[in-house]
Design a protein around this motif. Structure first.
Motif, mmCIF file in Angstrom:
data_model
loop_
_atom_site.group_PDB
_atom_site.id
_atom_site.type_symbol
_atom_site.label_atom_id
_atom_site.label_comp_id
_atom_site.label_asym_id
_atom_site.label_seq_id
_atom_site.Cartn_x
_atom_site.Cartn_y
_atom_site.Cartn_z
ATOM 1 N N TRP A 58 0.726 -1.343 0.391
ATOM 2 C CA TRP A 58 -0.028 -0.159 0.154
ATOM 3 C C TRP A 58 0.788 1.122 0.000
ATOM 4 O O TRP A 58 0.181 2.002 -0.136
ATOM 5 C CB TRP A 58 -0.942 -0.158 0.885
ATOM 6 N N VAL A 88 5.977 -5.848 4.689
ATOM 7 C CA VAL A 88 4.637 -5.575 6.468
ATOM 8 C C VAL A 88 3.492 -6.017 6.409
ATOM 9 O O VAL A 88 3.018 -5.268 6.897
ATOM 10 C CB VAL A 88 5.168 -4.344 6.734
ATOM 11 N N PRO B 25 4.092 2.700 12.226
ATOM 12 C CA PRO B 25 4.164 2.913 10.470
ATOM 13 C C PRO B 25 3.681 1.940 9.482
ATOM 14 O O PRO B 25 3.325 1.310 8.790
ATOM 15 C CB PRO B 25 5.761 3.280 10.000
ATOM 16 N N TRP B 26 4.340 0.818 9.925
ATOM 17 C CA TRP B 26 4.401 -0.832 8.942
ATOM 18 C C TRP B 26 2.629 -0.672 9.389
ATOM 19 O O TRP B 26 2.190 -1.871 8.889
ATOM 20 C CB TRP B 26 4.985 -1.526 9.936
ATOM 21 N N LYS B 28 0.081 1.056 8.811
ATOM 22 C CA LYS B 28 -0.789 2.420 8.678
ATOM 23 C C LYS B 28 -1.939 1.971 7.418
ATOM 24 O O LYS B 28 -2.205 2.493 6.808
ATOM 25 C CB LYS B 28 0.121 3.361 8.174
ATOM 26 N N GLY B 29 -1.237 0.772 6.472
ATOM 27 C CA GLY B 29 -1.959 0.108 6.197
ATOM 28 C C GLY B 29 -3.272 -0.537 5.986
ATOM 29 O O GLY B 29 -4.441 -0.091 5.455
ATOM 30 N N GLY B 68 -1.529 7.362 4.969
ATOM 31 C CA GLY B 68 0.368 7.709 4.652
ATOM 32 C C GLY B 68 0.681 6.717 5.074
ATOM 33 O O GLY B 68 0.430 6.157 5.781
ATOM 34 N N CYS B 69 2.549 7.228 4.323
ATOM 35 C CA CYS B 69 3.389 5.870 4.726
ATOM 36 C C CYS B 69 4.482 6.533 5.877
ATOM 37 O O CYS B 69 5.603 6.172 6.856
ATOM 38 C CB CYS B 69 3.989 4.966 3.694
ATOM 39 N N GLY B 70 4.404 7.367 6.160
ATOM 40 C CA GLY B 70 5.298 8.363 6.571
ATOM 41 C C GLY B 70 6.941 8.442 6.230
ATOM 42 O O GLY B 70 7.108 9.116 7.257
#
Lengths: 160, 72
Positions: A58, A88, B25-26, B28-29, B68-70
């Protein structure tokens, strides 16, 4: 009392130093292979330079970093550098679907629970780490742009 | 005195029930998943926005940034 203070201060200093060193050294953690990649561990990969990249299906900048990692693996193949990418994604299906459309010339692993990401204290996606043959993290990078690629190649060239 | 202790204890208890948590962060998907959208039906939301825009002569200002992926 004053006699005790000095050893306590020294012990505190030594312990705090030990903790810092430990945080920058990669422990022997298992790596679960995705698609064609076999299971292994960081312990088994010791003795070579590792470029470790945390990615997710994503994450748009992660997608941009894949051609760069292919190039990196091919250019530094004979210089004891191995590129490993750790997904991840919470499901294997999401990562496999992404890999179907994105070519990989490097090893890909899966970390669905974020255990490895947590150990590495990943600050954002993608995050990459350069680990020396002794298992120490010598460089960290967050995000990916064209400039990132040049910077990473420069660091690897200087480190080797 | 006893009352203020009771109130303090109640406040501590109430605050400890807070459901807020830090999204790594991991993780956030998960925020990008369909079920996390403010509007469950995208088509209905578009129609509502169209009706709102024509009634109010203005648009935008709804929704919020998320996921967002940060990175960068």
């Amino acid at each position: 009392m004053r006699n005790l203070l000095k050893p306590i201060c020294i012990a505190f200093f030594v312990l705090s130093t030990a903790f810092t060193v430990n945080a920058e050294t990669v422990e022997d953690m298992p790596l679960t292979g995705l698609v064609d990649t076999q299971d292994t561990s960081f312990g088994q990969l010791k003795g070579q330079w590792l470029y470790v990249d945390f990615w997710a299906s994503w994450c748009i900048p992660c997608k941009k970093s894949f051609p760069f990692m292919n190039e990196l693996q091919n250019v530094f193949k004979d210089k004891n550098v191995r590129v490993i990418a750790i997904s991840v994604d919470d499901t294997e299906a999401a990562a496999v679907k992404f890999l179907k459309y994105n070519k990989t010339d490097f090893w890909v692993f899966h970390d669905p629970k974020g255990k490895l990401a947590s150990e590495f204290k990943v600050p954002g996606m993608p995050s990459s780490y350069l680990i020396n043959p002794e298992g120490e993290i010598v460089y960290k990078h967050v995000g990916f742009t064209e400039e990132s690629g040049n910077e990473i190649i420069n660091v690897i060239n200087k480190s080797l | 005195m006893l009352n203020s202790i009771k109130i303090t204890l109640f406040c501590i208890f109430a605050l400890s029930l807070s459901a807020c948590s830090h999204v790594q962060p991991w993780e956030k998907g998960n925020l990008a998943k369909k079920e996390m959208a403010w509007e469950p039906d995208a088509m209905q939301a578009t129609v509502d926005a169209q009706a709102y825009a024509s009634k109010e002569s203005s648009r935008g200002g709804y929704g919020s940034a998320g996921g967002g992926c940060g990175c960068n």
